[in-house]
Design a protein around this motif. Structure first.
Motif, PDB file in Angstrom:
ATOM      1  N   PHE A   1      57.174  52.647  59.862  1.00 33.54           N
ATOM      2  CA  PHE A   1      57.196  51.254  60.312  1.00 33.54           C
ATOM      3  C   PHE A   1      58.199  50.435  59.504  1.00 33.54           C
ATOM      4  CE2 PHE A   1      52.757  50.634  62.459  1.00 33.54           C
ATOM      5  CZ  PHE A   1      53.293  51.142  63.637  1.00 33.54           C
ATOM      6  N   GLY A   2      58.267  50.686  58.197  1.00 30.06           N
ATOM      7  CA  GLY A   2      59.210  49.950  57.357  1.00 30.06           C
ATOM      8  C   GLY A   2      60.654  50.195  57.772  1.00 30.06           C
ATOM      9  N   LEU A   3      61.001  51.467  58.008  1.00 29.32           N
ATOM     10  CA  LEU A   3      62.352  51.794  58.470  1.00 29.32           C
ATOM     11  C   LEU A   3      62.637  51.151  59.822  1.00 29.32           C
ATOM     12  CD1 LEU A   3      62.606  55.582  57.530  1.00 29.32           C
ATOM     13  CD2 LEU A   3      63.963  53.715  56.567  1.00 29.32           C
ATOM     14  N   CYS A   4      61.652  51.220  60.711  1.00 26.75           N
ATOM     15  CA  CYS A   4      61.818  50.665  62.052  1.00 26.75           C
ATOM     16  C   CYS A   4      62.025  49.148  61.983  1.00 26.75           C
ATOM     17  CB  CYS A   4      60.590  51.011  62.892  1.00 26.75           C
ATOM     18  SG  CYS A   4      60.854  50.898  64.680  1.00 26.75           S
ATOM     19  N   PHE A   5      61.243  48.488  61.127  1.00 21.84           N
ATOM     20  CA  PHE A   5      61.356  47.037  61.009  1.00 21.84           C
ATOM     21  C   PHE A   5      62.704  46.628  60.413  1.00 21.84           C
ATOM     22  CE2 PHE A   5      60.780  43.175  58.396  1.00 21.84           C
ATOM     23  CZ  PHE A   5      60.525  42.271  59.409  1.00 21.84           C
ATOM     24  N   LEU A   6      63.108  47.263  59.327  1.00 16.05           N
ATOM     25  CA  LEU A   6      64.347  46.882  58.656  1.00 16.05           C
ATOM     26  C   LEU A   6      65.565  47.129  59.536  1.00 16.05           C
ATOM     27  CD1 LEU A   6      63.651  48.151  55.026  1.00 16.05           C
ATOM     28  CD2 LEU A   6      63.686  45.784  55.842  1.00 16.05           C
ATOM     29  N   THR A   7      65.616  48.281  60.209  1.00 17.06           N
ATOM     30  CA  THR A   7      66.760  48.564  61.071  1.00 17.06           C
ATOM     31  C   THR A   7      66.731  47.701  62.326  1.00 17.06           C
ATOM     32  OG1 THR A   7      65.517  50.465  61.957  1.00 17.06           O
ATOM     33  CG2 THR A   7      67.152  50.916  60.246  1.00 17.06           C
ATOM     34  N   GLY A   8      65.522  47.352  62.799  1.00 13.25           N
ATOM     35  CA  GLY A   8      65.429  46.422  63.922  1.00 13.25           C
ATOM     36  C   GLY A   8      65.914  45.040  63.533  1.00 13.25           C
ATOM     37  N   LEU A   9      65.605  44.642  62.302  1.00 13.70           N
ATOM     38  CA  LEU A   9      66.085  43.359  61.798  1.00 13.70           C
ATOM     39  C   LEU A   9      67.613  43.345  61.738  1.00 13.70           C
ATOM     40  CD1 LEU A   9      64.634  40.780  60.789  1.00 13.70           C
ATOM     41  CD2 LEU A   9      64.965  41.639  58.458  1.00 13.70           C
ATOM     42  N   ILE A  10      68.194  44.461  61.335  1.00 18.09           N
ATOM     43  CA  ILE A  10      69.660  44.576  61.310  1.00 18.09           C
ATOM     44  C   ILE A  10      70.228  44.410  62.712  1.00 18.09           C
ATOM     45  CG2 ILE A  10      71.559  46.219  60.991  1.00 18.09           C
ATOM     46  CD1 ILE A  10      70.010  47.310  58.573  1.00 18.09           C
ATOM     47  N   SER A  11      69.644  45.111  63.679  1.00 17.67           N
ATOM     48  CA  SER A  11      70.139  45.031  65.050  1.00 17.67           C
ATOM     49  C   SER A  11      70.040  43.613  65.591  1.00 17.67           C
ATOM     50  CB  SER A  11      69.344  45.991  65.951  1.00 17.67           C
ATOM     51  OG  SER A  11      69.842  45.967  67.271  1.00 17.67           O
TER      52      SER A  11
ATOM     53  N   PHE B   1      50.811  48.963  68.858  1.00 17.33           N
ATOM     54  CA  PHE B   1      50.905  49.600  70.171  1.00 17.33           C
ATOM     55  C   PHE B   1      51.870  48.832  71.071  1.00 17.33           C
ATOM     56  CE2 PHE B   1      47.088  52.198  69.367  1.00 17.33           C
ATOM     57  CZ  PHE B   1      47.509  53.383  69.949  1.00 17.33           C
ATOM     58  N   PHE B   2      51.843  47.514  71.011  1.00 19.60           N
ATOM     59  CA  PHE B   2      52.779  46.714  71.805  1.00 19.60           C
ATOM     60  C   PHE B   2      54.218  47.076  71.456  1.00 19.60           C
ATOM     61  CE2 PHE B   2      55.619  43.119  72.318  1.00 19.60           C
ATOM     62  CZ  PHE B   2      55.339  42.677  73.601  1.00 19.60           C
ATOM     63  N   GLU B   3      54.534  47.153  70.173  1.00 13.24           N
ATOM     64  CA  GLU B   3      55.900  47.467  69.743  1.00 13.24           C
ATOM     65  C   GLU B   3      56.329  48.856  70.203  1.00 13.24           C
ATOM     66  OE1 GLU B   3      58.156  45.178  67.372  1.00 13.24           O
ATOM     67  OE2 GLU B   3      57.064  44.461  69.124  1.00 13.24           O
TER      68      GLU B   3
ATOM     69  N   ALA C   1      60.345  38.952  72.508  1.00 11.79           N
ATOM     70  CA  ALA C   1      58.960  39.349  72.262  1.00 11.79           C
ATOM     71  C   ALA C   1      58.887  40.474  71.239  1.00 11.79           C
ATOM     72  CB  ALA C   1      58.305  39.783  73.574  1.00 11.79           C
ATOM     73  N   HIS C   2      59.769  41.455  71.350  1.00  7.30           N
ATOM     74  CA  HIS C   2      59.770  42.601  70.446  1.00  7.30           C
ATOM     75  C   HIS C   2      60.047  42.146  69.009  1.00  7.30           C
ATOM     76  CE1 HIS C   2      59.757  46.958  70.042  1.00  7.30           C
ATOM     77  NE2 HIS C   2      60.832  46.891  69.270  1.00  7.30           N
ATOM     78  N   TYR C   3      60.987  41.233  68.855  1.00  6.01           N
ATOM     79  CA  TYR C   3      61.335  40.720  67.533  1.00  6.01           C
ATOM     80  C   TYR C   3      60.177  39.934  66.935  1.00  6.01           C
ATOM     81  CZ  TYR C   3      63.847  37.970  63.993  1.00  6.01           C
ATOM     82  OH  TYR C   3      64.247  37.373  62.826  1.00  6.01           O
ATOM     83  N   ALA C   4      59.550  39.072  67.726  1.00  4.95           N
ATOM     84  CA  ALA C   4      58.454  38.250  67.222  1.00  4.95           C
ATOM     85  C   ALA C   4      57.254  39.108  66.811  1.00  4.95           C
ATOM     86  CB  ALA C   4      58.041  37.229  68.277  1.00  4.95           C
ATOM     87  N   VAL C   5      56.885  40.071  67.649  1.00  4.64           N
ATOM     88  CA  VAL C   5      55.713  40.894  67.353  1.00  4.64           C
ATOM     89  C   VAL C   5      55.992  41.820  66.163  1.00  4.64           C
ATOM     90  CG1 VAL C   5      54.111  42.620  68.287  1.00  4.64           C
ATOM     91  CG2 VAL C   5      54.890  40.738  69.722  1.00  4.64           C
ATOM     92  N   ALA C   6      57.257  42.175  65.938  1.00  3.70           N
ATOM     93  CA  ALA C   6      57.597  42.992  64.770  1.00  3.70           C
ATOM     94  C   ALA C   6      57.188  42.302  63.479  1.00  3.70           C
ATOM     95  CB  ALA C   6      59.096  43.280  64.748  1.00  3.70           C
ATOM     96  N   TRP C   7      57.356  40.975  63.423  1.00  5.37           N
ATOM     97  CA  TRP C   7      56.929  40.224  62.241  1.00  5.37           C
ATOM     98  C   TRP C   7      55.409  40.226  62.114  1.00  5.37           C
ATOM     99  CZ3 TRP C   7      59.895  38.776  58.337  1.00  5.37           C
ATOM    100  CH2 TRP C   7      61.279  38.669  58.552  1.00  5.37           C
ATOM    101  N   ILE C   8      54.708  40.172  63.246  1.00  6.11           N
ATOM    102  CA  ILE C   8      53.243  40.220  63.215  1.00  6.11           C
ATOM    103  C   ILE C   8      52.775  41.566  62.676  1.00  6.11           C
ATOM    104  CG2 ILE C   8      51.154  40.187  64.634  1.00  6.11           C
ATOM    105  CD1 ILE C   8      52.600  38.244  66.512  1.00  6.11           C
ATOM    106  N   VAL C   9      53.383  42.653  63.163  1.00  4.77           N
ATOM    107  CA  VAL C   9      53.026  43.991  62.682  1.00  4.77           C
ATOM    108  C   VAL C   9      53.251  44.088  61.180  1.00  4.77           C
ATOM    109  CG1 VAL C   9      53.632  46.439  62.763  1.00  4.77           C
ATOM    110  CG2 VAL C   9      53.476  45.138  64.877  1.00  4.77           C
ATOM    111  N   THR C  10      54.422  43.636  60.733  1.00  2.00           N
ATOM    112  CA  THR C  10      54.755  43.747  59.316  1.00  2.00           C
ATOM    113  C   THR C  10      53.813  42.923  58.449  1.00  2.00           C
ATOM    114  OG1 THR C  10      57.076  44.088  59.899  1.00  2.00           O
ATOM    115  CG2 THR C  10      56.598  43.458  57.625  1.00  2.00           C
ATOM    116  N   GLY C  11      53.526  41.691  58.871  1.00  2.00           N
ATOM    117  CA  GLY C  11      52.600  40.865  58.110  1.00  2.00           C
ATOM    118  C   GLY C  11      51.207  41.456  58.065  1.00  2.00           C
ATOM    119  N   ALA C  12      50.708  41.921  59.220  1.00  2.00           N
ATOM    120  CA  ALA C  12      49.366  42.515  59.273  1.00  2.00           C
ATOM    121  C   ALA C  12      49.305  43.796  58.450  1.00  2.00           C
ATOM    122  CB  ALA C  12      48.980  42.797  60.726  1.00  2.00           C
ATOM    123  N   LEU C  13      50.393  44.572  58.465  1.00  2.00           N
ATOM    124  CA  LEU C  13      50.428  45.813  57.688  1.00  2.00           C
ATOM    125  C   LEU C  13      50.379  45.523  56.191  1.00  2.00           C
ATOM    126  CD1 LEU C  13      50.732  48.880  57.657  1.00  2.00           C
ATOM    127  CD2 LEU C  13      53.215  48.565  57.714  1.00  2.00           C
ATOM    128  N   LEU C  14      51.118  44.514  55.741  1.00  2.02           N
ATOM    129  CA  LEU C  14      51.113  44.158  54.325  1.00  2.02           C
ATOM    130  C   LEU C  14      49.731  43.661  53.885  1.00  2.02           C
ATOM    131  CD1 LEU C  14      54.596  42.395  54.003  1.00  2.02           C
ATOM    132  CD2 LEU C  14      53.945  44.675  53.167  1.00  2.02           C
TER     133      LEU C  14
END
Length: 344
Positions: free
Chosen positions: A24-34, A106-108, A129-142
Motif C-alpha cells: 500500500f505504501g508503494l502504491c500510495f507514493l507512486t500514485g502521488l507521483i503520477s 477495496f474501493f481503491e 475519487a481514486h486520489y481522494a480515497v487514497a488519502w483515506i486509506v493511508t490515514g486509516a492505515l496509519l
C-alpha cells in the motif's frame, strides 16, 4: 486454551499486514507521483523512463495488494464476528476505523483494476475519487498501525511450538507465492522481458496500444492544416523539410502499461523557446485535449513534435499529422493531433 488455526494467528496477521502495508505504501507514493506529474508538480525530464518505472510499480503493487488483503481478512475474520460486537467506546472507534480502512482499500483496488481495463461503470470521475480515497486509506492505515503496535510486537515474537511454526510458515509462503504469481502474470504490461510469461497482462501484444482513437476523439484533419508555433505557421511539408531527429522513447500510460517506440520528428526546441509551452490539439472536448509542457521538457533534445512512428508516417490513431513525444511523461500528456505550440 482455545485452538486457533494457523491462518488465524496474530503472528500471521501481523506479517501479512506488514507486507500489505509495504505494498500500500508503494502504491500510495507512486500514485502521488503520477497525480503530481499530471498536475504540473516539478518533475525532471531525465531519466527518460522514470515515469514508466514509477507507474509500473504503482499498478503492480496494487495487483500484489489484492491477494495480500484477502489473506489478511481471512486471518482475522473470526474477530469480525466476536460477541458482543461493541464492548465500549474505544472498541467501537477501533472497529469503525477498520471498516473505513477495508471499504476504502477495496474501493481503491477494484476501481484501479477497472481503470487498467479502461472500464468505468460509475458516474464519478475516476482520478479525483481514486486520489481522494487514497488519502483515506493511508490515514486509516496509519491509525490502525498506531493502535495495533503493542499487539504487533507481541505477535512477532518467536513461537515455541514447532508444528505451529511450520503451519504458519506454510500459510505465509502460500500467500507470498500467490502475490508473486499475481505480479508476474501481469508485469508484462510494463516489463518487456516478462511479456511471454505474463498471461494476464493487458495491452502487451507487441503493437503500440492506442487509448483514444481519432474517431473517438472526433478529430478530422483539415486539408489546409498548419501548425502554429513561435509566431510562425508551418505546413506538414515544411515540418518534414526541417532537420529531423529520431529517438527511442516509451509511451507510459497511467493504466500501467508502457512500450518503447521509435519516433522521428522536429525538436520542440527548434520550434519554440523561452518558457513553458501550451500544446493544443485538434481534439475539441477531450479531458486531455491540451497540455502544458514545462520548459525543462521543451528544451530537452529528446522532446519531439513527432511525424513518424517506427519509420512510418503517423496513423490517425497515433496522432497524425503530428504529436508530442517527450521523455518521462505520462501518456495522457503526450498530446496527439497537435495544432499549436504557444509559449506561456
Amino acid at each position: 486454551m482455545r485452538f486457533r488455526a494457523p491462518a488465524h494467528h496474530a503472528g500471521v496477521t501481523s506479517r501479512i499486514g506488514t507486507w500489505l502495508g509495504i505494498a500500500f505504501g508503494l502504491c500510495f507514493l507512486t500514485g502521488l507521483i503520477s497525480h503530481g506529474v499530471q498536475h504540473d508538480w516539478p518533475w525532471p525530464a531525465r531519466p527518460a523512463g522514470l515515469y514508466r518505472v514509477t507507474q509500473g510499480v504503482h499498478v503492480l503493487s496494487g495487483v500484489a495488494s489484492i491477494p495480500l488483503l484477502l489473506a489478511k481478512l481471512w486471518s482475522v475474520y473470526p474477530k469480525l464476528f466476536e460477541r458482543p460486537p461493541v464492548r465500549n467506546v474505544p472498541h467501537a472507534l477501533e472497529r469503525g476505523s477498520i471498516l473505513v480502512l477495508v471499504a476504502a482499500a477495496f474501493f481503491e483496488l477494484v476501481t484501479g483494476l477497472f481503470n487498467a481495463a479502461q472500464n468505468y461503470p460509475w458516474p464519478f470521475y475516476f482520478p479525483t475519487a481514486h486520489y481522494a480515497v487514497a488519502w483515506i486509506v493511508t490515514g486509516a492505515l496509519l491509525v490502525h498501525i498506531a493502535v495495533k503496535i503493542p499487539v504487533i510486537r507481541r505477535s512477532l515474537e518467536p513461537a515455541s511450538d514447532e508444528r505451529t511454526i511450520l503451519s504458519r510458515r506454510a500459510f505465509l509462503r502460500t500467500t507470498a507465492l500467490t502475490a508473486g504469481v499475481a505480479v508476474v502474470t501481469t508485469a508484462g504490461v510494463t516489463v518487456p522481458w516478462l511479456r511471454k510469461v505474463s498471461v494476464l497482462a493487458w495491452r502487451s501484444d507487441g503493437a503500440l496500444p492506442v487509448n483514444r482513437t481519432a474517431k473517438a476523439a472526433n478529430v478530422v484533419v483539415p486539408p489546409d492544416w498548419r501548425l502554429k508555433a513561435g509566431g510562425k505557421t508551418y505546413s506538414l511539408a515544411e515540418l518534414r523539410a526541417m532537420p529531423q531527429t529520431t529517438v527511442e522513447l516509451p509511451i507510459a500510460c497511467v493504466e500501467g502499461w508502457s512500450q518503447n517506440a521509435t519516433w522521428t520528428g522536429v525538436r520542440v526546441a527548434d520550434l519554440v523557446s523561452g518558457g513553458d509551452v501550451r500544446v493544443e490539439s485538434l481534439e475539441k472536448d477531450g479531458l486531455y485535449r491540451a497540455s502544458t509542457l514545462p520548459e525543462v521538457f521543451a528544451r530537452d533534445p529528446l522532446t519531439l513534435l513527432a511525424l513518424r512512428l517506427d519509420g512510418e508516417e503517423l496513423s490517425p490513431d497515433h496522432g497524425y499529422p503530428c504529436r508530442l513525444i517527450a521523455p518521462n511523461r505520462p501518456g495522457v500528456l503526450q498530446t496527439k493531433w497537435v495544432t499549436s505550440l504557444e509559449i506561456l
